[in-house]
Design a protein around this motif. Structure first.
Motif, mmCIF file in Angstrom:
data_model
loop_
_atom_site.group_PDB
_atom_site.id
_atom_site.type_symbol
_atom_site.label_atom_id
_atom_site.label_comp_id
_atom_site.label_asym_id
_atom_site.label_seq_id
_atom_site.Cartn_x
_atom_site.Cartn_y
_atom_site.Cartn_z
ATOM 1 N N MET A 1 -3.906 23.135 -6.132
ATOM 2 C CA MET A 1 -4.165 21.843 -6.701
ATOM 3 C C MET A 1 -3.579 21.804 -8.105
ATOM 4 N N LEU A 2 -2.974 20.685 -8.458
ATOM 5 C CA LEU A 2 -2.385 20.501 -9.772
ATOM 6 C C LEU A 2 -3.478 20.115 -10.770
ATOM 7 N N ILE A 3 -3.636 20.917 -11.810
ATOM 8 C CA ILE A 3 -4.664 20.671 -12.818
ATOM 9 C C ILE A 3 -4.072 19.917 -14.006
ATOM 10 N N CYS A 4 -2.941 20.370 -14.510
ATOM 11 C CA CYS A 4 -2.317 19.775 -15.688
ATOM 12 C C CYS A 4 -1.021 19.097 -15.269
ATOM 13 N N HIS A 5 -1.017 17.767 -15.326
ATOM 14 C CA HIS A 5 0.171 17.014 -14.940
ATOM 15 C C HIS A 5 1.240 17.066 -16.026
ATOM 16 N N CYS A 6 0.832 17.201 -17.276
ATOM 17 C CA CYS A 6 1.794 17.236 -18.382
ATOM 18 C C CYS A 6 2.668 18.485 -18.330
ATOM 19 N N ASN A 7 2.063 19.624 -18.021
ATOM 20 C CA ASN A 7 2.779 20.902 -18.000
ATOM 21 C C ASN A 7 3.067 21.398 -16.586
ATOM 22 N N ILE A 8 2.645 20.680 -15.588
ATOM 23 C CA ILE A 8 2.781 21.078 -14.176
ATOM 24 C C ILE A 8 2.187 22.479 -13.976
ATOM 25 N N ILE A 9 0.878 22.573 -14.177
ATOM 26 C CA ILE A 9 0.157 23.838 -14.021
ATOM 27 C C ILE A 9 -0.848 23.673 -12.895
ATOM 28 N N THR A 10 -0.841 24.631 -11.980
ATOM 29 C CA THR A 10 -1.763 24.584 -10.851
ATOM 30 C C THR A 10 -3.050 25.326 -11.173
ATOM 31 N N GLU A 11 -4.047 25.077 -10.345
ATOM 32 C CA GLU A 11 -5.330 25.756 -10.505
ATOM 33 C C GLU A 11 -5.167 27.265 -10.335
ATOM 34 N N LYS A 12 -4.319 27.674 -9.420
ATOM 35 C CA LYS A 12 -4.105 29.105 -9.176
ATOM 36 C C LYS A 12 -3.503 29.786 -10.407
ATOM 37 N N GLU A 13 -2.575 29.123 -11.090
ATOM 38 C CA GLU A 13 -1.983 29.697 -12.299
ATOM 39 C C GLU A 13 -3.036 29.845 -13.401
ATOM 40 N N ILE A 14 -3.899 28.852 -13.529
ATOM 41 C CA ILE A 14 -4.964 28.925 -14.526
ATOM 42 C C ILE A 14 -5.923 30.055 -14.182
ATOM 43 N N GLU A 15 -6.283 30.186 -12.910
ATOM 44 C CA GLU A 15 -7.178 31.266 -12.489
ATOM 45 C C GLU A 15 -6.567 32.630 -12.795
ATOM 46 N N GLN A 16 -5.277 32.795 -12.534
ATOM 47 C CA GLN A 16 -4.615 34.068 -12.814
ATOM 48 C C GLN A 16 -4.610 34.382 -14.309
ATOM 49 N N ALA A 17 -4.398 33.358 -15.136
ATOM 50 C CA ALA A 17 -4.413 33.566 -16.591
ATOM 51 C C ALA A 17 -5.807 33.967 -17.064
ATOM 52 N N ILE A 18 -6.831 33.345 -16.504
ATOM 53 C CA ILE A 18 -8.212 33.672 -16.883
ATOM 54 C C ILE A 18 -8.540 35.102 -16.491
ATOM 55 N N ILE A 19 -8.167 35.506 -15.294
ATOM 56 C CA ILE A 19 -8.430 36.879 -14.829
ATOM 57 C C ILE A 19 -7.692 37.887 -15.703
ATOM 58 N N ALA A 20 -6.464 37.575 -16.092
ATOM 59 C CA ALA A 20 -5.714 38.476 -16.979
ATOM 60 C C ALA A 20 -6.427 38.614 -18.327
ATOM 61 N N LEU A 21 -6.948 37.511 -18.851
ATOM 62 C CA LEU A 21 -7.699 37.580 -20.110
ATOM 63 C C LEU A 21 -8.982 38.383 -19.949
ATOM 64 N N LEU A 22 -9.676 38.204 -18.829
ATOM 65 C CA LEU A 22 -10.908 38.953 -18.580
ATOM 66 C C LEU A 22 -10.631 40.440 -18.378
ATOM 67 N N ASP A 23 -9.482 40.771 -17.804
ATOM 68 C CA ASP A 23 -9.114 42.178 -17.645
ATOM 69 C C ASP A 23 -8.921 42.847 -19.009
ATOM 70 N N GLU A 24 -8.409 42.089 -19.989
ATOM 71 C CA GLU A 24 -8.231 42.634 -21.332
ATOM 72 C C GLU A 24 -9.574 42.889 -22.007
ATOM 73 N N ASP A 25 -10.464 41.888 -21.931
ATOM 74 C CA ASP A 25 -11.791 42.002 -22.532
ATOM 75 C C ASP A 25 -12.746 41.119 -21.735
ATOM 76 N N PRO A 26 -13.601 41.712 -20.900
ATOM 77 C CA PRO A 26 -14.455 40.916 -20.023
ATOM 78 C C PRO A 26 -15.465 40.031 -20.741
ATOM 79 N N TRP A 27 -15.763 40.293 -22.011
ATOM 80 C CA TRP A 27 -16.794 39.523 -22.704
ATOM 81 C C TRP A 27 -16.237 38.626 -23.792
#
Length: 103
Positions: A1-27
């Motif tokens: 699903m497309l979340i950001c129409h301005c930047n053409i960012i999908t929900e999956k891309e956002i989820e992957q970015a969040i998981i990468a950030l959590l892998d660096e520091d979970p809290w």
């Protein structure tokens, strides 16, 4: 699903970015600007930020549910975040008028 129409960012891309950030520091505190910065993007109209916040909450809950952290601490913290969002975030509707439509 497309979340950001301005930047053409999908929900999956956002989820992957969040998981990468959590892998660096979970809290760490993850906000939409931090997610976009990690993807080398920036919010333009920022109308997608409420959906990004919901995605951050959902992905963070799932991430910590699968981790070895105590579930009670995670749930109580996320409940407090939700209460703040309801208290401060949902009243203004990003400053838009009731009849505003983007398309």
């Amino acid at each position: 699903m497309l979340i950001c129409h301005c930047n053409i960012i999908t929900e999956k891309e956002i989820e992957q970015a969040i998981i990468a950030l959590l892998d660096e520091d979970p809290w760490q505190l993850i906000v939409p600007a931090k997610v976009y910065h990690s993807m080398r993007k920036r919010g333009r109209c920022c109308g997608c930020f409420p959906n990004v916040v919901e995605t951050i909450i959902r992905v963070t809950e799932n991430y910590h549910a699968r981790s070895e952290a105590g579930g009670v601490d995670v749930v109580s913290h996320l409940d407090r975040v939700r209460e703040l969002r309801v208290q401060y975030g949902s009243k203004t509707h990003e400053g838009r008028k009731t009849g505003h439509r983007a398309a």
